[in-house]
Enzyme design. Structure first.
Site, mmCIF file in Angstrom:
data_model
loop_
_atom_site.group_PDB
_atom_site.id
_atom_site.type_symbol
_atom_site.label_atom_id
_atom_site.label_comp_id
_atom_site.label_asym_id
_atom_site.label_seq_id
_atom_site.Cartn_x
_atom_site.Cartn_y
_atom_site.Cartn_z
ATOM 1 N N ARG A 1 0.923 -1.271 -0.110
ATOM 2 C CA ARG A 1 -0.161 0.020 -0.241
ATOM 3 C C ARG A 1 0.800 1.270 -0.058
ATOM 4 O O ARG A 1 0.428 2.283 -0.620
ATOM 5 C CB ARG A 1 -1.017 0.055 1.267
ATOM 6 C CG ARG A 1 -1.836 1.025 1.398
ATOM 7 C CD ARG A 1 -2.582 0.870 2.668
ATOM 8 N NE ARG A 1 -1.970 0.453 3.899
ATOM 9 C CZ ARG A 1 -1.208 1.371 4.485
ATOM 10 N NH1 ARG A 1 -1.443 2.682 4.392
ATOM 11 N NH2 ARG A 1 -0.506 1.091 5.668
ATOM 12 N N CYS B 1 6.178 -7.339 6.171
ATOM 13 C CA CYS B 1 6.289 -8.242 7.409
ATOM 14 C C CYS B 1 5.880 -9.604 6.854
ATOM 15 O O CYS B 1 6.547 -10.688 7.440
ATOM 16 C CB CYS B 1 5.513 -7.656 8.441
ATOM 17 S SG CYS B 1 6.085 -6.243 9.465
ATOM 18 N N HIS C 1 3.239 -9.317 15.485
ATOM 19 C CA HIS C 1 3.160 -7.766 15.396
ATOM 20 C C HIS C 1 2.912 -7.143 16.658
ATOM 21 O O HIS C 1 2.382 -7.535 17.546
ATOM 22 C CB HIS C 1 1.857 -7.499 14.455
ATOM 23 C CG HIS C 1 2.188 -7.230 13.091
ATOM 24 N ND1 HIS C 1 1.748 -8.110 12.116
ATOM 25 C CD2 HIS C 1 3.073 -6.352 12.379
ATOM 26 C CE1 HIS C 1 2.217 -7.650 10.534
ATOM 27 N NE2 HIS C 1 3.069 -6.804 10.985
HETATM 28 N N1 PCA Z 1 5.842 -3.263 9.900
HETATM 29 C C1 PCA Z 1 5.754 -3.462 8.621
HETATM 30 C C2 PCA Z 1 7.076 -3.609 8.044
HETATM 31 C C3 PCA Z 1 8.005 -3.072 8.839
HETATM 32 C C4 PCA Z 1 7.188 -3.122 10.084
HETATM 33 O O1 PCA Z 1 7.804 -2.959 11.224
HETATM 34 C C5 PCA Z 1 4.436 -4.489 8.135
HETATM 35 O O2 PCA Z 1 3.722 -4.747 8.949
HETATM 36 O O3 PCA Z 1 4.578 -4.930 7.268
#
Ligand code: PCA
Length: 219
Positions: free
Chosen positions: A97, A150, A176
């Protein structure tokens, strides 16, 4: 004669550099805070991955080859989430995105051309979520890691391990983490996130597989 291992097995704990206009990334601050900790006979090694398609996975592969971690947990920031979230699955798609930190914005490309559609995390995500909750930190299982860097790293990690990288029985997965208070809401204090990840790593090290608990299992 018995051979005494010279090194404790490693837990590789990665975080990302800031991206998308943020100046900090809590995932990297958490990893750094746990660097060198001993967790159930393992030593935590913290490393930073760039928020870049491709380069993040090249870096991760080099780290796995070098340290041969028994457990790899990659952390990433997910603004808008209010709890630590253990990802169940990585999918074989890049669909960005926003641009990554080198300006690339792949749309509907595979992480691994010809690879399977998805890989499940091989970490005991339910046990890890319960352990973080018991430490007083909001934590849940998530069914999607998105389609940005991620997810790319989760899918790529599981593909690496499925292809025989790392020591026999190596396990891996992704968590996450929310924003910190200074980044926006919802958020969690950094020290709480560090405590939750620490507790989750203990559970990962001590739980070979999630037990099927039936009704009452953590969702
Ligand atoms: N979050 C992003 C990529 C790097 C990060 O810390 C993600 O959720 O894809």
């Amino acid at each position: 004669m018995h051979r005494v291992p010279l090194h404790r097995p490693a837990i590789l704990l990665t975080g990302f550099d800031p991206f998308g206009g943020d100046t900090e990334n809590p995932s990297w601050l958490i990893a750094q805070a746990l660097q060198g900790q001993h967790v159930a006979g393992h030593t935590v090694l913290a490393a930073q991955l760039p928020t870049v398609f491709g380069a993040s996975l090249q870096h991760l592969r080099a780290l796995v080859d070098l340290h041969q971690p028994a457990i790899t947990l990659c952390l990433g920031q997910a603004g808008g989430r209010g709890a630590l979230s253990l990802e169940r699955v990585g999918i074989n798609i890049n669909d960005a995105r926003i641009a990554d930190n080198q300006g690339a914005q792949p749309i509907d490309t595979p992480v691994v051309p010809g690879g399977p559609a998805a890989y499940f995390s091989s970490l005991p995500i339910k046990a890890m979520a319960r352990a973080a909750q018991r430490a007083g930190v909001p934590c849940e299982v998530s069914q999607t890691a998105g389609t940005f860097v991620c997810n790319h790293v989760l899918y790529g990690l599981m593909h690496l391990l499925a292809s025989g990288a790392g020591p026999a029985g190596a396990r891996g997965g992704f968590m996450h983490v929310p924003w910190m208070p200074e980044q926006g809401a919802p958020h969690l204090p950094l020290r709480d996130m560090v405590r939750g990840v620490h507790a989750a790593l203990w559970a990962a090290a001590l739980t070979p597989h999630d037990l099927v608990l039936g009704a009452g299992a953590t969702h």
